[in-house]
Design a protein around this motif. Structure first.
Motif, short mmCIF file in Angstrom:
data_model
loop_
_atom_site.label_atom_id
_atom_site.label_comp_id
_atom_site.label_asym_id
_atom_site.label_seq_id
_atom_site.Cartn_x
_atom_site.Cartn_y
_atom_site.Cartn_z
N LEU A 1 -10.98 41.18 -17.12
CA LEU A 1 -11.25 39.92 -16.04
C LEU A 1 -12.29 39.19 -15.80
CD1 LEU A 1 -9.04 42.14 -13.52
CD2 LEU A 1 -8.12 40.53 -15.07
N PHE B 1 -13.39 34.87 -15.03
CA PHE B 1 -11.68 33.73 -14.68
C PHE B 1 -10.91 33.65 -16.05
CE2 PHE B 1 -15.03 32.19 -11.92
CZ PHE B 1 -14.73 33.73 -11.19
N TRP C 1 -8.41 33.67 -16.74
CA TRP C 1 -6.99 34.15 -15.98
C TRP C 1 -5.30 35.11 -16.76
CZ3 TRP C 1 -8.00 35.42 -11.26
CH2 TRP C 1 -9.05 34.89 -11.08
N TYR D 1 -5.15 38.06 -16.67
CA TYR D 1 -4.77 39.03 -15.20
C TYR D 1 -3.40 39.73 -15.18
CZ TYR D 1 -4.33 40.16 -10.64
OH TYR D 1 -3.27 40.73 -9.15
N ASP E 1 -13.11 47.29 -13.98
CA ASP E 1 -13.38 46.48 -14.58
C ASP E 1 -13.48 47.14 -16.32
OD1 ASP E 1 -12.53 44.17 -12.62
OD2 ASP E 1 -14.76 44.13 -12.38
N ASP F 1 -6.59 43.95 -3.47
CA ASP F 1 -6.54 42.97 -5.32
C ASP F 1 -7.61 41.72 -4.15
OD1 ASP F 1 -6.82 42.54 -7.43
OD2 ASP F 1 -4.62 42.70 -8.11
N TYR G 1 -9.44 40.33 -6.52
CA TYR G 1 -8.41 39.08 -8.28
C TYR G 1 -7.79 38.30 -8.35
CZ TYR G 1 -12.72 40.36 -11.00
OH TYR G 1 -14.41 41.06 -11.29
N LYS H 1 -8.12 35.37 -5.06
CA LYS H 1 -9.37 34.68 -6.09
C LYS H 1 -8.78 33.34 -7.23
CE LYS H 1 -14.23 33.78 -8.14
NZ LYS H 1 -14.92 34.35 -8.36
N LEU H 2 -7.22 34.51 -8.23
CA LEU H 2 -6.32 33.14 -8.84
C LEU H 2 -5.80 32.49 -7.75
CD1 LEU H 2 -4.19 35.05 -11.44
CD2 LEU H 2 -2.85 33.68 -9.98
N HIS I 1 -7.20 29.71 -6.67
CA HIS I 1 -7.98 29.07 -7.63
C HIS I 1 -6.88 27.81 -7.96
CE1 HIS I 1 -10.67 27.76 -10.90
NE2 HIS I 1 -8.98 27.54 -11.95
#
Length: 793
Positions: free
Chosen positions: A5, A8, A10, A13, A44, A289, A291, A294-295, A298
């Motif tokens: 990941l 980014f 994405w 994901y 990761d 989670d 990430y 963050k997704l 973003h």
């Protein structure tokens, strides 16, 4: 679970979301692991050897400190690990996990190294051995007639395996490789800083280049400054994801970069219910989670209450993964997501079978004991998965291959791009696959106005054959016209085919045409000429015979045995006529009679000349005292020579007829376009025995006549006999080499001409001087002149 990941990316994901969906589906199922909740932990997967092993040690230690061989949190010890988007990653951690017999189920591309159970006994691959892609590429090359291609493959075991498979198939199908270049391998998620600029650009006459690699392989090519030298080639490769193409085209501003490429895309995978899950899922459902939060922040510039970041701003009404930017293509199931989903189901079913086994064994307390990782291996080796979409597989066996969509990559001047579906490839097994291509919708590289060709040598048209060039691949050859009587009626014929004996090749050497049946006919110019010559000489001989009969009482006719002169003239008549037997359509009778008549009548003629020369010698010897010579002359013993010599020739001819007589034959080789009907002599030895016997008689007559040439007499014809035999022998000595150097009906013409020439030589040399005296100088044809001539006694 270990997931990539970084930076980014994405699109990746989706792997996490597929994992979430599979876990929820299993935990909610009343049939699979009822009353048991599956737990999980994410780590990761960095594209670094050190970080990869570091995270694997964190996983095994169960804490935040690296303590090899110690497990700080036993209750968090995973029974299986789902990892390996890249085979290099699975190989790196596989050795370490093997120490603990922890099963690793990979969801990346199939790798031949990982299938080695001696080296990686605890690694199980969800993906299949992708020989279908090799067959698809070969079928595509054959469809367009591309037999001269270049190869760029990743410098790893996957690339090496692909190279071996594709080269073996190319050799089998007659396709040649112009060159092969290795691309530096990439590991994990590709970073531009990981680029190793050692790719070499090679220019070739091949118009088709094949790439076997990943996004990093394309980056490697694009970063080489000499790449412009191979712009405009047709590239064939496995399709990348849309975000990857966007990243590449945004980075490289090269006009028409990869325009016209043909890409093999796995048909869109489907996981029932997954799209609905993506529409409704949000970070508040998985607050741990980072990430996911963050997704969301973003792309939607907000955070939901209950997420890791807490509530930030107000999220728009369409804050759903369904409405993310199109280039992410998050709603399209990738291969890795598909395999992750099924990998979770495989592990769940194995756990369920282990629990069922413990219950059946009814061991008290067994069901409460922890399941250890090593206990999964026997079940994983023979595990067959059947879930709601009827996806069946056995992990250690080859599975059925999949269907590919073939896309055409189209670039536009404004740097936008489009994938156009132009065909399908369905692979069932090695001998059962189908390719469909719609050529009319394919956009080729800009320099090609029509379907490009990629061949080392242009195809040989019908009428030509391929001759390989020494030291070059079999696809490089020169075209040579088929020899006479051979044809090739197909393109790129490896060798010409000989026409049947009754046919000949046309000028283009593409078809066999029936030969015309021919022979030395009276209607032919040659046959007519020979016939006229034979008849003229026959008439001339008859005229000479008539002159001699009319003047039979004159001294010049009576000299040197009048009877022998008449026999010679009469024998010359069939000598001229027998030549007519050689003309016309041959049959068994004419084939026999032409040779027998020729041999016998010429024997009579030559033996008559021999008798005449002996008569001359006996006449002069008889004038000397003694009775022996006079008795031989009076008894006309010389006349018996004709009978004896003819009898010998008849015996030879009888043996010829009894052993191997002449017969009608077909000569289909002398003339390329004609079948000649000829008389086969049967026994060539017998023929030359007849001819040799005639030569022996002629040589004897020549020798005797030569010795008697200076005997004094008014009408001594020894000189004329000598010259006639010289002509006769010259004709037949010349006949032998000329006869063997000609073919077909010209051989017959040579034999007939030799008969006429030798017969005419005898007629002219012996009788022409006498006819001259009889007809033009009758004053010399008298006894008075004979007595007054010098030397008469």
């Amino acid at each position: 679970m270990l997931l990539p990941l970084f930076r980014f990316t994405w699109k990746n994901y989706q792997y996490v979301l597929a994992f979430y969906f599979a876990i929820e589906e299993i935990n909610k199922s009343p049939h699979l692991l009822p009353n048991i909740t599956l737990g999980y932990v994410f780590y990761d997967a960095f594209p670094s050897d050190r970080r990869t092993l570091e995270n694997a040690l964190f996983l095994l230690s169960g804490g935040n400190h690296l303590l090899p061989n110690y497990n700080c949190q036993t209750y968090k010890q995973p029974v299986a690990i789902i990892a390996g988007n890249m085979p290099t990653f699975s190989a790196q951690v596989g050795t370490l996990l093997e120490l603990y017999k922890s099963p690793q189920v990979t969801y990346g591309l199939f790798d031949p190294i990982l299938s080695d159970k001696d080296q990686f006994p605890s690694v199980y691959q969800m993906a299949t051995k992708d020989s279908s892609l090799t067959h698809g590429i070969i079928c595509l090359l054959l469809h367009f007639g591309w037999t001269w291609v270049a190869l760029y493959v990743s410098d790893d075991m996957q690339g090496e395996q692909f190279l071996q498979d594709v080269k073996a198939k190319m050799i089998e199908k007659g396709i040649c490789v112009a060159f092969t270049e290795k691309l530096p391998p990439t590991k994990g998620v590709f970073f531009p800083r990981d680029l190793i600029l050692r790719t070499r650009i090679r220019v070739s006459s091949a118009n088709v280049y094949i790439i076997h690699g990943d996004e990093g392989s394309v980056w490697n090519l694009g970063h080489v400054k000499e790449f412009y030298l191979i712009l405009g080639k047709v590239w064939i490769m496995r399709n990348l994801y849309s975000p990857q193409w966007n990243h590449i085209f945004t980075t490289f501003k090269i006009p028409y970069f990869f325009h016209g490429s043909l890409l093999f895309s796995n048909q869109k995978r489907k996981i029932p219910g997954f799209k609905q899950f993506l529409r409704t899922v949000n970070p508040s459902q998985y607050p741990e989670d980072f990430y996911f939060s963050k997704l969301w922040a973003h792309f939607f510039l907000c955070a939901l209450a209950g997420s890791l970041c807490g509530k930030i701003g107000d999220c728009p009404p369409n804050s759903s993964l369904e409405f993310l930017q199109s280039y992410l293509d998050i709603m399209t199931v990738s291969d890795s997501s598909y395999f992750i989903y099924h990998a979770v189901h495989v592990v769940a079913q194995v756990l369920y079978k282990i629990l069922l086994q413990k219950i059946e064994m009814r061991s008290p307390g067994d069901t409460d004991q922890l399941i250890l990782p090593w206990q999964l291996h026997p079940f994983l080796r023979k595990s067959q998965l059947t879930n709601s979409i009827e996806y069946n597989m056995i992990l250690d066996e080859n599975r059925n291959m999949i269907q590919y969509d073939i896309h055409n990559l189209v670039r536009f001047s404004n740097n936008s791009w489009l994938l156009v579906k132009v065909g399908d490839f369905v692979y069932r097994n090695t001998h059962d696959h189908d390719l469909v291509i719609h050529e009319e919708v394919v956009n080729w590289p800009v320099k090609f106005k029509e379907t490009p060709k990629s061949v080392c040598s242009q195809s040989c048209v019908p009428g030509f054959q391929k001759i390989p060039q020494e030291g070059r691949p079999v696809c490089c050859f020169i075209c040579v016209s088929c020899p006479e009587s051979d044809i090739s009626n197909q393109t790129d014929a490896k060798q010409c085919t000989q026409c049947p004996a009754q046919e000949y090749s046309n000028i283009e050497r593409t078809h066999c045409l029936p030969k015309r049946v021919t022979f030395l006919a009276f209607e032919d110019a040659l046959g007519t000429t020979i016939s006229c010559m034979a008849l003229c000489f026959f008439v001339l001989t008859a005229v000479v015979l008539g002159v001699f009969v009319k003047h039979r009482d004159t001294p010049i006719v009576k000299a040197n045995n009048q009877a022998l002169s008449f026999i010679l003239l009469i024998s010359l008549l069939p000598c001229f006529l027998c030549s007519l037997l050689f003309i016309g359509h041959p049959n068994t009778a004419t084939c026999v009679f032409q040779q027998l008549t020729f041999g016998l009548v010429f024997t009579v003629a030559v033996s008559t000349i021999l008798a005449k020369t002996i008569t001359v010698i006996l006449a002069f010897k008889a004038r000397k005292p003694g009775r022996t010579m006079r008795c031989l002359l009076v008894s006309r013993v010389s006349n018996s020579i004709i009978s004896i010599c003819s009898l010998i020739q008849m015996i030879i001819c009888g043996i010829w007829l009894g052993t191997s007589p002449p017969f009608v034959d077909i000569d289909s080789h002398s003339e390329s376009r004609n079948i000649i009907i000829v008389c086969n002599k049967g026994s060539v030895t017998a023929f030359y025995c007849v001819l040799g016997y005639l030569g022996f008689l002629a040589l004897g007559s020549f020798t005797v006549a030569f010795l008697a040439r200076n005997l004094p007499d008014a009408f001594n014809e020894a000189k004329f006999l000598t010259f006639s035999m010289l002509v006769f022998c010259s004709v037949w000595v010349t006949f032998v080499p000329v006869y063997h150097s000609t073919k077909g009906k010209f051989m017959v013409a040579v034999e007939v001409f030799s008969i006429l020439a030798s017969s005419a030589g005898l007629l002219g040399c012996i009788f022409a001087p006498k006819c001259y005296i009889i007809l033009l100088r009758p004053d010399k044809n008298s006894w008075k002149v004979l007595k007054n001539r010098r030397g008469f006694k």
